[in-house]
Design a protein around this motif. Sequence first.
Motif, PDB file in Angstrom:
ATOM      1  N   GLN A  53       0.824  -1.206   0.000  1.00  0.00           N
ATOM      2  CA  GLN A  53       0.000   0.000   0.000  1.00  0.00           C
ATOM      3  C   GLN A  53       0.863   1.263   0.000  1.00  0.00           C
ATOM      4  O   GLN A  53       0.570   2.242  -0.693  1.00  0.00           O
ATOM      5  CB  GLN A  53      -0.934  -0.003   1.213  1.00  0.00           C
ATOM      6  CG  GLN A  53      -2.015  -1.069   1.143  1.00  0.00           C
ATOM      7  CD  GLN A  53      -2.852  -1.128   2.406  1.00  0.00           C
ATOM      8  OE1 GLN A  53      -2.479  -0.576   3.434  1.00  0.00           O
ATOM      9  NE2 GLN A  53      -3.991  -1.808   2.338  1.00  0.00           N
ATOM     10  N   ALA A  57       0.900   4.044  -3.060  1.00  0.00           N
ATOM     11  CA  ALA A  57       0.601   5.454  -2.787  1.00  0.00           C
ATOM     12  C   ALA A  57       1.767   6.357  -3.182  1.00  0.00           C
ATOM     13  O   ALA A  57       1.582   7.442  -3.740  1.00  0.00           O
ATOM     14  CB  ALA A  57       0.262   5.645  -1.307  1.00  0.00           C
ATOM     15  N   ASP A  60       1.955   6.737  -7.042  1.00  0.00           N
ATOM     16  CA  ASP A  60       0.926   7.671  -7.526  1.00  0.00           C
ATOM     17  C   ASP A  60       1.307   9.114  -7.218  1.00  0.00           C
ATOM     18  O   ASP A  60       1.100  10.020  -8.034  1.00  0.00           O
ATOM     19  CB  ASP A  60      -0.424   7.335  -6.883  1.00  0.00           C
ATOM     20  CG  ASP A  60      -0.994   6.019  -7.390  1.00  0.00           C
ATOM     21  OD1 ASP A  60      -0.545   5.563  -8.458  1.00  0.00           O
ATOM     22  OD2 ASP A  60      -1.868   5.454  -6.716  1.00  0.00           O
ATOM     23  N   GLN A  61       1.862   9.336  -6.007  1.00  0.00           N
ATOM     24  CA  GLN A  61       2.257  10.696  -5.628  1.00  0.00           C
ATOM     25  C   GLN A  61       3.390  11.209  -6.520  1.00  0.00           C
ATOM     26  O   GLN A  61       3.368  12.349  -6.986  1.00  0.00           O
ATOM     27  CB  GLN A  61       2.692  10.710  -4.163  1.00  0.00           C
ATOM     28  CG  GLN A  61       3.146  12.092  -3.678  1.00  0.00           C
ATOM     29  CD  GLN A  61       3.622  12.058  -2.235  1.00  0.00           C
ATOM     30  OE1 GLN A  61       3.508  11.059  -1.557  1.00  0.00           O
ATOM     31  NE2 GLN A  61       4.157  13.158  -1.779  1.00  0.00           N
ATOM     32  N   LEU A 447      -1.863   8.112   7.774  1.00  0.00           N
ATOM     33  CA  LEU A 447      -2.726   7.963   6.601  1.00  0.00           C
ATOM     34  C   LEU A 447      -3.989   8.814   6.740  1.00  0.00           C
ATOM     35  O   LEU A 447      -4.470   9.403   5.771  1.00  0.00           O
ATOM     36  CB  LEU A 447      -3.099   6.489   6.413  1.00  0.00           C
ATOM     37  CG  LEU A 447      -3.917   6.138   5.154  1.00  0.00           C
ATOM     38  CD1 LEU A 447      -3.166   6.583   3.907  1.00  0.00           C
ATOM     39  CD2 LEU A 447      -4.221   4.647   5.104  1.00  0.00           C
TER      40      LEU A 447
END
Length: 703
Positions: A53, A57, A60-61, A447
Motif C-alpha cells: 500500500q 501510494a 501515484d504521488q 494515513l
Amino acid sequence: MFRKLRHKILAVILFMSIIPLVVVGVLALLSMNAMRNTTSEVTKEMGDTSASQIKTALVDQIKGEMLTLVTNRAALADEKLKEIQFHTLIVADYAENLYNNPENYKSRPLNYLQPGQEGMTVPHIRTASGISYESIYNELSLLGNVSDALREYLVTGVSVTASYIGTESGFFITVDKGASGPNRKDYDARTRSWYAGAKAAKGLFWTDIFTDSSGRGASVSCAVPVYASDGTLKAVAGTGAELSTISEIVKFTKIGETGYAFLLNDKGHVVITPKTDEFVTDDKGNIIGEDYINNSNAALSSIARQMVAKEHGVQELELDGQAVFLAFCPLEVTDWSIGLVMPYDEAIAPAVSMESSIIELSDVTVAEMGESIGKAVLVLTLIIPICVLIAAILSFSFSGGIVKPILTLTKGVGIIAAGNLDYEMSIRTGDELEILGNSVNIMSRSLKDYMTNLTKVTADKERIATELNVATQIQNSMLPRIFPPWPTRTDLDIFATMLPAKEVGGDFYDFFIVDDRYLFVVMADVSGKGVPAALFMVIAKTLIKNNAQAGLEPKDVLEASNDILCESNDADMFVTCFLGRLDVITGEFVYANAGHNQPLLRRAGTEWKYMQSKPGFVLAGMEGMVYKQSSMTLNQGDELYMYTDGVTEAVNPKLELYGESRLLNSVNSLKGKTLKEFVVSMKKKIDTFAEGAEQADDITMLI
C-alpha cells in the motif's frame, strides 16, 4: 523498558520445572508451534500489505508531482515563445497596414549598414544579388516605417537576437545585435528557411532549432507572411531568438537526486538536455539530437510518438538499462514537448526502506519466538509426568495470553485496511507485540492526516469551480440575452449567442439603439481565454458602448476606444472588433473593422457572400491608429451574419480547420431558417465537424 518475550516464556517454564510435564509438555509444544506459525503468517501478511500500500501510494504521488512539474515547465517555455510570436505578429500586422494603407504614412527610406555601425542595433537593409537601390526605393521608403517596431522589441526582448522583414521584391530590413559590416549586400531572404517556411505555410511558422552563426547558441526563428489586400504576398516578418532561457528551464529542472528534463522537437529528436553541452547539426545548421522516435527502445519510441502528437502523461519504461518514470507535456506555441525522467528505484526508495524495516522486525520476532520455544521443549522433556494436568492448564493459559494480543493485532489491521482510520489498537503486553501495535497505530494516524489534506484540496477545487460558475453567470448577464429584444418592432430582428471555451471567455457581442434611430451592432474577440480575457472584455465592451452612445461615427468610436485601451495595457492584450451602425429609417449601414473576421451578407432572395471590407489594426495594439469606415444600404429581407474566429478555427481530431469555405457552404444551406434556427443549426454543424474534439476557442455568433 519493555521486557523481552522470551523472558516471559522462560519465567513460566522455570515455574513449571518442579512439575512433571510429560503429556502436558507435548500439548504445550504443539500449542506453541501453532502459535509461532500463526504469528509468522500474520506478521508477514501485515508487512506485505503495508509495504504494498505504501509503495502504490508513493508511486501515484511521484507521478502526480512529475506531471505537475513538467506541465509548469512547459507553461514557462510557452510564455517565452509567446513573447517572440506576439512581436512577430505585431510587426507583420504593421507591415500589412503599410502596404494596404500607404497614404497614411510618410516616406522613410533606410540604407545599408555603414562603417562604424557594426554590432549596433541600427535598422539597415540588405539586398539580393542584382537588386539596385533605386529599383526598390519607393517600397523601401514605405516599409521603412516599421523599423522602430523592429528596434523596440530587440531592445526590450531579452532573448531576441534579430528582428527583420524580407520582401518579395528582394530587399531585407533588419535590426540585429550582431550586425556586421561585410556581406551587407547579396543577401536574399527569399531563400532562407524562415521566409520559405512562412510562405509555404501561409501563416505563422517556427523554424527548426539551429545553432546561431554568430556563436549565440541554440536559436529559433518565428515568421509571419504579409499580404496585400488582394491576397498577394508582399513580405515575411521574422524574429530570431536564442533559446538560453528555455534551455535553462530544461537543464535546471531537477527532481530527486538524478532526475532530469529534456526538450523534444517535432521530429522526435532530443535537442536540449543537461547530458550534452555541444550540439550536433545537419548541413543547414539545424540541431539534430538523439532520435527517440526511431529508437531501438520500443517503449521510448512509443512515448516519443505521443509527445510529437502533443499528448501528455506519465509512463514507466526501461531507459539506459534502468527502470524510470517519464512524464511529458507538449508546448502550446510550437510542436515541441518537454520530458521529465526520474529513476524508479530512486522514486520508491522510501517505500523500499520501510518495507525492509517491516520485514526485518517480523523476522526478529519470529526468530526470538522460535528460540524461546526450543528452550521450552528441552525443559519440558525433563518434567515429571505426574504434573501433566497442572502443566497443561498453565501452558494453555500462557499460550492464550500470547495469542490474544496477536489476534487483537490481526483484527485491528483488518479494521484499518477496511477504511476505519479512527480505530486504534490497545495492546499492553510490554514487549515487541506492543511495539508493533503502536507502529500500526502511528501509520493509521499518518494515513488519516493524508486523507484529511486530500479532502481539503478537493474542497478548494470545488470552491474555485463555484467562483468560476458565478463569473460565468456575471459575464452572461452583461450580454443581451432576451430575444427578440424589441417584440413590437417588425422592421428588424436580431439573435445572438456566446459559447466560451472555458468557464468565462473573451468574446463578446452587443447591440443597442441610439436616439431611437440608430442600431449599433458589435462583434469582438479579446486575445486569449479565461478570466484575464473576460476582464479585458468588460472594459472594451463598456468603452465601445459609451463612445457609440456619445454620437461618434463608427470609425471614431474605434479610435477613441483604442487609445484608452492602450493605456496601462501591461498584459499586452488586444481586441479584434467589427462595429456597425444601421439607420433603421433609411437602411444606411455604416461600419468599421478593427482586425476582425469579415461578416457574411445575404441580399433578399440571393446567396450568402463575404463582405468586402479592409480590416484595420486591432484595438489596444498601438495608440493613434486611424480606422476607415464604409457604408452600404440594407433593404427589407437582407441578412447580416457576424461571428468570431472560434467558428472558422474550430478543429476536428484530424487537426483540420472549419474554414471560411466550409462556413460559406453551411450558411447557404440554412436559407429560410429563422434567426434562432440559423444560429442553432450553425452550432450543430460545427459540433458535427469537430467529432467530439475539445472546443479550443470561444464561439460567438450574431445575425
